[in-house]
Design an enzyme around this catalytic site. Structure first.
Site, PDB file in Angstrom:
ATOM      1  N   ASP A  10       8.277  -2.674   0.265  1.00 58.38           N
ATOM      2  CA  ASP A  10       6.886  -2.834   0.232  1.00 58.38           C
ATOM      3  C   ASP A  10       6.582  -2.574   1.930  1.00 58.38           C
ATOM      4  OD1 ASP A  10       3.823  -3.016  -0.441  1.00 58.38           O
ATOM      5  OD2 ASP A  10       4.123  -5.039   0.306  1.00 58.38           O
ATOM      6  N   LEU A  11       5.414  -2.078   1.982  1.00 59.10           N
ATOM      7  CA  LEU A  11       4.851  -1.902   3.420  1.00 59.10           C
ATOM      8  C   LEU A  11       4.011  -2.778   3.996  1.00 59.10           C
ATOM      9  CD1 LEU A  11       5.180   0.070   5.986  1.00 59.10           C
ATOM     10  CD2 LEU A  11       3.104   1.342   5.370  1.00 59.10           C
ATOM     11  N   ASP A  12       2.722  -3.048   3.792  1.00 59.45           N
ATOM     12  CA  ASP A  12       1.956  -3.970   4.293  1.00 59.45           C
ATOM     13  C   ASP A  12       2.450  -5.578   4.052  1.00 59.45           C
ATOM     14  OD1 ASP A  12       0.103  -2.011   5.057  1.00 59.45           O
ATOM     15  OD2 ASP A  12      -0.742  -1.781   3.078  1.00 59.45           O
ATOM     16  N   THR A  18      -0.072  -5.268   8.314  1.00 59.37           N
ATOM     17  CA  THR A  18      -1.439  -4.390   8.483  1.00 59.37           C
ATOM     18  C   THR A  18      -2.438  -5.041   7.752  1.00 59.37           C
ATOM     19  OG1 THR A  18      -0.145  -3.193   6.827  1.00 59.37           O
ATOM     20  CG2 THR A  18      -0.680  -2.125   9.103  1.00 59.37           C
ATOM     21  N   LYS A  46      -4.047  -8.504  -1.376  1.00 52.69           N
ATOM     22  CA  LYS A  46      -2.981  -8.128  -1.033  1.00 52.69           C
ATOM     23  C   LYS A  46      -2.197  -7.202  -2.316  1.00 52.69           C
ATOM     24  CE  LYS A  46      -1.476 -11.345   2.336  1.00 52.69           C
ATOM     25  NZ  LYS A  46      -0.572 -12.360   2.623  1.00 52.69           N
ATOM     26  N   SER A 115       5.121   1.502  -1.611  1.00 50.89           N
ATOM     27  CA  SER A 115       4.107   1.158  -1.294  1.00 50.89           C
ATOM     28  C   SER A 115       2.344   1.430  -2.052  1.00 50.89           C
ATOM     29  CB  SER A 115       3.489   1.286   0.051  1.00 50.89           C
ATOM     30  OG  SER A 115       2.424   1.116   0.723  1.00 50.89           O
ATOM     31  N   ALA A 116       1.520   0.874  -2.216  1.00 52.28           N
ATOM     32  CA  ALA A 116       0.092   1.168  -2.651  1.00 52.28           C
ATOM     33  C   ALA A 116      -0.655   2.083  -1.738  1.00 52.28           C
ATOM     34  CB  ALA A 116      -0.428  -0.015  -3.442  1.00 52.28           C
ATOM     35  N   LYS A 146       0.527  -1.493  -8.953  1.00 57.06           N
ATOM     36  CA  LYS A 146       1.153  -2.595  -9.233  1.00 57.06           C
ATOM     37  C   LYS A 146       0.229  -3.638 -10.090  1.00 57.06           C
ATOM     38  CE  LYS A 146       3.609  -1.954  -4.906  1.00 57.06           C
ATOM     39  NZ  LYS A 146       3.788  -2.336  -3.388  1.00 57.06           N
ATOM     40  N   GLU A 170       8.876  -7.885  -1.449  1.00 53.79           N
ATOM     41  CA  GLU A 170       7.507  -7.708  -1.764  1.00 53.79           C
ATOM     42  C   GLU A 170       6.760  -8.994  -1.174  1.00 53.79           C
ATOM     43  OE1 GLU A 170       4.651  -6.845  -2.756  1.00 53.79           O
ATOM     44  OE2 GLU A 170       5.204  -4.805  -3.642  1.00 53.79           O
ATOM     45  N   ASP A 171       5.555  -8.952  -0.808  1.00 52.17           N
ATOM     46  CA  ASP A 171       4.650  -9.854  -0.316  1.00 52.17           C
ATOM     47  C   ASP A 171       3.613 -10.344  -1.273  1.00 52.17           C
ATOM     48  OD1 ASP A 171       3.345  -7.719   0.415  1.00 52.17           O
ATOM     49  OD2 ASP A 171       2.091  -9.029   1.819  1.00 52.17           O
TER      50      ASP A 171
HETATM   51  C1  BG6 Z   1      -1.483  -2.278  -0.201  1.00 54.81           C
HETATM   52  C2  BG6 Z   1      -2.156  -3.411   0.683  1.00 54.81           C
HETATM   53  O1  BG6 Z   1      -0.258  -1.989   0.339  1.00 54.81           O
HETATM   54  O2  BG6 Z   1      -2.089  -1.072   0.219  1.00 54.81           O
HETATM   55  C3  BG6 Z   1      -3.559  -3.487  -0.082  1.00 54.81           C
HETATM   56  O3  BG6 Z   1      -1.448  -4.655   0.241  1.00 54.81           O
HETATM   57  C4  BG6 Z   1      -4.357  -2.070  -0.033  1.00 54.81           C
HETATM   58  O4  BG6 Z   1      -4.266  -4.422   0.986  1.00 54.81           O
HETATM   59  C5  BG6 Z   1      -3.452  -1.083  -0.663  1.00 54.81           C
HETATM   60  O5  BG6 Z   1      -5.633  -2.165  -0.321  1.00 54.81           O
HETATM   61  C6  BG6 Z   1      -4.318   0.328  -0.528  1.00 54.81           C
HETATM   62  O6  BG6 Z   1      -4.027   0.874   0.684  1.00 54.81           O
HETATM   63  P1  BG6 Z   1      -4.947   2.067   1.615  1.00 54.81           P
HETATM   64  O7  BG6 Z   1      -4.319   2.119   2.768  1.00 54.81           O
HETATM   65  O8  BG6 Z   1      -4.377   3.281   0.536  1.00 54.81           O
HETATM   66  O9  BG6 Z   1      -6.283   1.780   1.450  1.00 54.81           O
HETATM   67 MG    MG Z   2       2.267  -5.703   0.632  1.00 52.43          MG
END
Ligand code: BG6
Ligand code: MG
Length: 216
Positions: A10-12, A18, A46, A115-116, A146, A170-171
Site C-alpha cells: 500500500d502507499l499512503d 501522506t 484510511k 493503492s486506492a 478495499k 497495509e496500514d
Molecule cells: C488511500 C488513502 O490510500 O487513498 C485514503 O488511505 C484516500 O485516505 C484514498 O482517500 C484515495 O486517495 P486519492 O489520492 O485518490 O484521493
Molecule cells: Mg494506507
C-alpha cells in the site's frame, strides 16, 4: 511457511506518510462547510476512496449534498491535496521503506504497488521510487474499493504470481481485510489492537526483514 514470490505495498501510511496531507485537506473542506471532525474520526478514512471519504465526512457534519455538489467538493479537496504532495521530497519516504524494497528486489522477489489513491504516480515520482515497483495498480485501475481484493489480485496477476505467493503490507483495516479476502498474507503496519486480521503487525517497514518474510 509459504513460498513467497512477491510483496505488494500500500502507499499512503506504508511507504509515505501522506495521511497527514489527506487530513489537512479534508479538515479545510469541512471547516469551509462550517463543521469539524476529530483525528479519531480521521482514522476511519484510511484506505477509503475519495468519494466514500467525502460521504463519511458529510455524514459526520450532518450535511446533505447533491451528487454534482459532491463531485465539486471532492475536486476542491483534491486540488489542495495535490498542492501539498507536489512539495514532497525523498526525505518523506517512511523509515525502512526504501531499504526493504531494495532488499526484496535484490532477493529476486517481485514488487507491486496496490493503492486506492488516484494520485499515486505523482507521489512516487516526487519521492523518486517509481522504478522500484514491477507493477503499479492504483485507484485509476480498480472499480471495487478495499476491502474488496481487486487491487491486490490485479497486482498479483500483472506480476504472474498466485495470490498465495503474495504478502501485502497495509496500514488500513480495510486494506488488511482486502489482502485476506484475496487469499494473501498480510503484514499490518500499525497496532495489533487495530489490525487484528493481519498475520504479523509491525510499527513500520524498518522492522521488516527478509527473514521475517520467509517465516510467514
Ligand atoms: C488511500 C488513502 O490510500 O487513498 C485514503 O488511505 C484516500 O485516505 C484514498 O482517500 C484515495 O486517495 P486519492 O489520492 O485518490 O484521493
Ligand atoms: Mg494506507
Amino acid at each position: 511457511m509459504t513460498d513467497i514470490k512477491a510483496c505488494i505495498f500500500d502507499l499512503d501510511g506504508v511507504i509515505v506518510d501522506t495521511a497527514v496531507y489527506h487530513y489537512k485537506a479534508w479538515k479545510r473542506l469541512a471547516n469551509e462547510l462550517g463543521f469539524d471532525f476529530t483525528e479519531e474520526q480521521n482514522e476511519h478514512l484510511k484506505g477509503v476512496s475519495r468519494v466514500r471519504s467525502l460521504q463519511l465526512i458529510l455524514g459526520w457534519g450532518g450535511v446533505t449534498k447533491t451528487e454534482a455538489e459532491q463531485e465539486e467538493l471532492a475536486t476542491r479537496k483534491n486540488t489542495w491535496y495535490v498542492e501539498m504532495i507536489n512539495q514532497m521530497t525523498p526525505a518523506e519516504i517512511l523509515p525502512g521503506a526504501l531499504e526493504f524494497l531494495e532488499a526484496c528486489r535484490a532477493d529476486s522477489l517481485k514488487t507491486a504497488l496496490g493503492s486506492a489513491s488516484k494520485n499515486s504516480m505523482t507521489i512516487l515520482n516526487k519521492v523518486g521510487i517509481a522504478q522500484l515497483f514491477d507493477t503499479i495498480v492504483d485507484g485509476n485501475h480498480v472499480s471495487a474499493p478495499k476491502p474488496d481484493p481487486e487491487v491486490f489480485l490485479k497486482g498479483a496477476e500483472a506480476l504472474g504470481v498466485s495470490p498465495t505467493e503474495c504478502v501485502v503490507f497495509e496500514d488500513a483495516i480495510a486494506g488488511v481485510q482486502a489482502a485476506k479476502n484475496g487469499g494473501m498474507k498480510a503484514v499490518g503496519i500499525g497496532s495489533v489492537q487495530t489490525l487484528t486480521q493481519a498475520d504479523l503487525v509491525i510499527s513500520g517497514l524498518n522492522e521488516m526483514s527478509l527473514a521475517k518474510l520467509k517465516e510467514l
